[in-house]
Design a protein around this motif. Structure first.
Motif, PDB file in Angstrom:
ATOM      1  N   ASP A  87      59.246  17.618 -13.196  1.00 33.78           N
ATOM      2  CA  ASP A  87      57.994  16.972 -12.535  1.00 33.78           C
ATOM      3  C   ASP A  87      58.534  16.100 -11.628  1.00 33.78           C
ATOM      4  O   ASP A  87      59.014  14.951 -11.882  1.00 33.78           O
ATOM      5  CB  ASP A  87      57.083  16.203 -13.636  1.00 33.78           C
ATOM      6  CG  ASP A  87      55.827  15.644 -13.018  1.00 33.78           C
ATOM      7  OD1 ASP A  87      55.860  15.554 -11.605  1.00 33.78           O
ATOM      8  OD2 ASP A  87      55.159  15.226 -13.614  1.00 33.78           O
ATOM      9  N   SER A  88      58.428  16.459 -10.297  1.00 34.06           N
ATOM     10  CA  SER A  88      59.405  15.561  -9.162  1.00 34.06           C
ATOM     11  C   SER A  88      58.779  14.261  -8.984  1.00 34.06           C
ATOM     12  O   SER A  88      59.412  13.241  -8.795  1.00 34.06           O
ATOM     13  CB  SER A  88      59.505  16.172  -7.975  1.00 34.06           C
ATOM     14  OG  SER A  88      57.926  16.743  -7.585  1.00 34.06           O
ATOM     15  N   ARG A  89      57.291  14.207  -9.361  1.00 33.55           N
ATOM     16  CA  ARG A  89      56.432  12.779  -9.110  1.00 33.55           C
ATOM     17  C   ARG A  89      57.019  12.070 -10.359  1.00 33.55           C
ATOM     18  O   ARG A  89      57.351  10.702  -9.846  1.00 33.55           O
ATOM     19  CB  ARG A  89      55.147  13.283  -9.212  1.00 33.55           C
ATOM     20  CG  ARG A  89      54.505  11.887  -9.107  1.00 33.55           C
ATOM     21  CD  ARG A  89      52.802  11.954  -9.036  1.00 33.55           C
ATOM     22  NE  ARG A  89      52.325  12.736  -7.538  1.00 33.55           N
ATOM     23  CZ  ARG A  89      52.259  12.240  -6.381  1.00 33.55           C
ATOM     24  NH1 ARG A  89      52.264  11.002  -6.642  1.00 33.55           N
ATOM     25  NH2 ARG A  89      51.524  12.772  -5.625  1.00 33.55           N
ATOM     26  N   LYS A  90      57.199  12.441 -11.252  1.00 33.04           N
ATOM     27  CA  LYS A  90      57.640  11.477 -12.582  1.00 33.04           C
ATOM     28  C   LYS A  90      59.123  11.265 -12.189  1.00 33.04           C
ATOM     29  O   LYS A  90      59.041  10.068 -12.497  1.00 33.04           O
ATOM     30  CB  LYS A  90      57.311  12.389 -13.668  1.00 33.04           C
ATOM     31  CG  LYS A  90      57.476  11.726 -15.109  1.00 33.04           C
ATOM     32  CD  LYS A  90      57.209  12.536 -16.319  1.00 33.04           C
ATOM     33  CE  LYS A  90      56.670  11.881 -17.473  1.00 33.04           C
ATOM     34  NZ  LYS A  90      56.488  12.759 -18.536  1.00 33.04           N
ATOM     35  N   ILE A  91      60.001  11.927 -11.621  1.00 29.01           N
ATOM     36  CA  ILE A  91      61.236  11.714 -11.352  1.00 29.01           C
ATOM     37  C   ILE A  91      61.053  10.570 -10.383  1.00 29.01           C
ATOM     38  O   ILE A  91      61.908   9.547 -10.735  1.00 29.01           O
ATOM     39  CB  ILE A  91      62.173  12.937 -11.207  1.00 29.01           C
ATOM     40  CG1 ILE A  91      62.106  13.708 -12.226  1.00 29.01           C
ATOM     41  CG2 ILE A  91      63.500  12.317 -10.559  1.00 29.01           C
ATOM     42  CD1 ILE A  91      62.782  15.311 -11.733  1.00 29.01           C
ATOM     43  N   ALA A  92      60.582  10.662  -9.480  1.00 31.32           N
ATOM     44  CA  ALA A  92      60.414   9.659  -8.311  1.00 31.32           C
ATOM     45  C   ALA A  92      59.885   8.391  -8.881  1.00 31.32           C
ATOM     46  O   ALA A  92      60.461   7.112  -8.602  1.00 31.32           O
ATOM     47  CB  ALA A  92      59.623  10.054  -7.190  1.00 31.32           C
ATOM     48  N   GLU A  93      58.907   8.371  -9.867  1.00 28.82           N
ATOM     49  CA  GLU A  93      58.224   6.977 -10.240  1.00 28.82           C
ATOM     50  C   GLU A  93      59.566   6.343 -11.119  1.00 28.82           C
ATOM     51  O   GLU A  93      59.557   5.326 -10.887  1.00 28.82           O
ATOM     52  CB  GLU A  93      57.144   7.412 -11.213  1.00 28.82           C
ATOM     53  CG  GLU A  93      55.900   7.678 -10.289  1.00 28.82           C
ATOM     54  CD  GLU A  93      54.879   8.110 -11.292  1.00 28.82           C
ATOM     55  OE1 GLU A  93      54.717   8.112 -12.649  1.00 28.82           O
ATOM     56  OE2 GLU A  93      53.687   8.523 -10.618  1.00 28.82           O
ATOM     57  N   LYS A  94      60.133   7.054 -12.014  1.00 30.43           N
ATOM     58  CA  LYS A  94      61.368   6.420 -12.786  1.00 30.43           C
ATOM     59  C   LYS A  94      62.282   5.954 -11.919  1.00 30.43           C
ATOM     60  O   LYS A  94      62.754   4.793 -12.185  1.00 30.43           O
ATOM     61  CB  LYS A  94      61.751   7.397 -13.824  1.00 30.43           C
ATOM     62  CG  LYS A  94      60.727   8.081 -14.733  1.00 30.43           C
ATOM     63  CD  LYS A  94      60.507   6.981 -15.793  1.00 30.43           C
ATOM     64  CE  LYS A  94      59.840   7.468 -16.914  1.00 30.43           C
ATOM     65  NZ  LYS A  94      59.362   6.924 -17.868  1.00 30.43           N
ATOM     66  N   LEU A  95      62.831   6.423 -10.854  1.00 27.93           N
ATOM     67  CA  LEU A  95      63.539   6.016  -9.924  1.00 27.93           C
ATOM     68  C   LEU A  95      63.169   4.666  -9.187  1.00 27.93           C
ATOM     69  O   LEU A  95      64.073   3.649  -9.223  1.00 27.93           O
ATOM     70  CB  LEU A  95      64.076   7.110  -9.009  1.00 27.93           C
ATOM     71  CG  LEU A  95      64.781   8.440  -9.306  1.00 27.93           C
ATOM     72  CD1 LEU A  95      65.124   9.332  -8.285  1.00 27.93           C
ATOM     73  CD2 LEU A  95      66.400   7.878  -9.745  1.00 27.93           C
ATOM     74  N   LEU A  96      62.035   4.784  -8.845  1.00 25.99           N
ATOM     75  CA  LEU A  96      61.612   3.747  -8.481  1.00 25.99           C
ATOM     76  C   LEU A  96      61.301   2.368  -9.313  1.00 25.99           C
ATOM     77  O   LEU A  96      61.716   1.245  -8.987  1.00 25.99           O
ATOM     78  CB  LEU A  96      60.294   3.777  -7.554  1.00 25.99           C
ATOM     79  CG  LEU A  96      60.300   4.794  -6.306  1.00 25.99           C
ATOM     80  CD1 LEU A  96      58.702   5.133  -5.894  1.00 25.99           C
ATOM     81  CD2 LEU A  96      61.045   4.052  -5.164  1.00 25.99           C
ATOM     82  N   LEU A  97      60.938   2.698 -10.517  1.00 29.02           N
ATOM     83  CA  LEU A  97      61.085   1.763 -11.298  1.00 29.02           C
ATOM     84  C   LEU A  97      62.233   1.019 -11.831  1.00 29.02           C
ATOM     85  O   LEU A  97      62.309  -0.273 -11.940  1.00 29.02           O
ATOM     86  CB  LEU A  97      60.335   2.116 -12.747  1.00 29.02           C
ATOM     87  CG  LEU A  97      58.734   2.392 -12.560  1.00 29.02           C
ATOM     88  CD1 LEU A  97      58.095   2.954 -13.794  1.00 29.02           C
ATOM     89  CD2 LEU A  97      58.023   1.066 -12.288  1.00 29.02           C
ATOM     90  N   SER A  98      63.303   1.916 -11.893  1.00 27.83           N
ATOM     91  CA  SER A  98      64.709   1.444 -12.122  1.00 27.83           C
ATOM     92  C   SER A  98      65.134   0.531 -10.948  1.00 27.83           C
ATOM     93  O   SER A  98      65.737  -0.453 -11.056  1.00 27.83           O
ATOM     94  CB  SER A  98      65.513   2.619 -12.366  1.00 27.83           C
ATOM     95  OG  SER A  98      65.879   3.235 -11.252  1.00 27.83           O
ATOM     96  N   GLU A  99      64.820   1.011  -9.565  1.00 23.54           N
ATOM     97  CA  GLU A  99      65.242   0.303  -8.601  1.00 23.54           C
ATOM     98  C   GLU A  99      64.841  -1.286  -8.571  1.00 23.54           C
ATOM     99  O   GLU A  99      65.116  -2.233  -8.211  1.00 23.54           O
ATOM    100  CB  GLU A  99      64.903   0.655  -7.279  1.00 23.54           C
ATOM    101  CG  GLU A  99      65.683   2.082  -7.116  1.00 23.54           C
ATOM    102  CD  GLU A  99      67.364   1.495  -6.699  1.00 23.54           C
ATOM    103  OE1 GLU A  99      67.552   0.812  -5.993  1.00 23.54           O
ATOM    104  OE2 GLU A  99      68.217   2.421  -7.428  1.00 23.54           O
TER     105      GLU A  99
END
Length: 104
Positions: A87-99
């Motif tokens: 799920d690319s949306r879920k991956i992007a969300e996790k990357l943004l949260l980690s940033e």
């Protein structure tokens, strides 16, 4: 500052370490050769139950690789069969949260 022979044992500080669950006996004799108290007296160190539990938890954490082999095998099978759909949306969300966490 150099700390040597603080216990009159002839060893430098740090060489008389006691492992978890062990009892240390250190001679309480003075440097002049006369023992304080009775001739056979010694000091002992006993670790509490909490200290032993903590030491066991540290050993367990160090021996565990942290890899969930069952989950890895499951994902590997999905990838090999072509059924794995990330799920690319879920991956992007996790990357943004980690940033965001890094910037906070």
């Amino acid at each position: 500052m150099d700390i040597n022979d603080i216990l009159g044992t002839g060893k430098s500080y740090g060489q008389n370490r006691v492992g978890s669950g062990q009892t240390a006996e250190i001679s309480s004799g003075a440097g002049s050769g006369k023992a304080r108290g009775s001739a056979g007296s010694s000091d002992t160190v006993t670790l509490s139950g909490d200290a032993k539990l903590f030491a066991q938890a540290v050993r367990d954490a160090q021996s565990d690789s942290g890899v969930r082999t069952d989950r890895v095998a499951e994902l590997k099978a999905l990838v090999e069969s072509g059924e794995y759909q990330p799920d690319s949306r879920k991956i992007a969300e996790k990357l943004l949260l980690s940033e965001i966490d890094l910037l906070s």
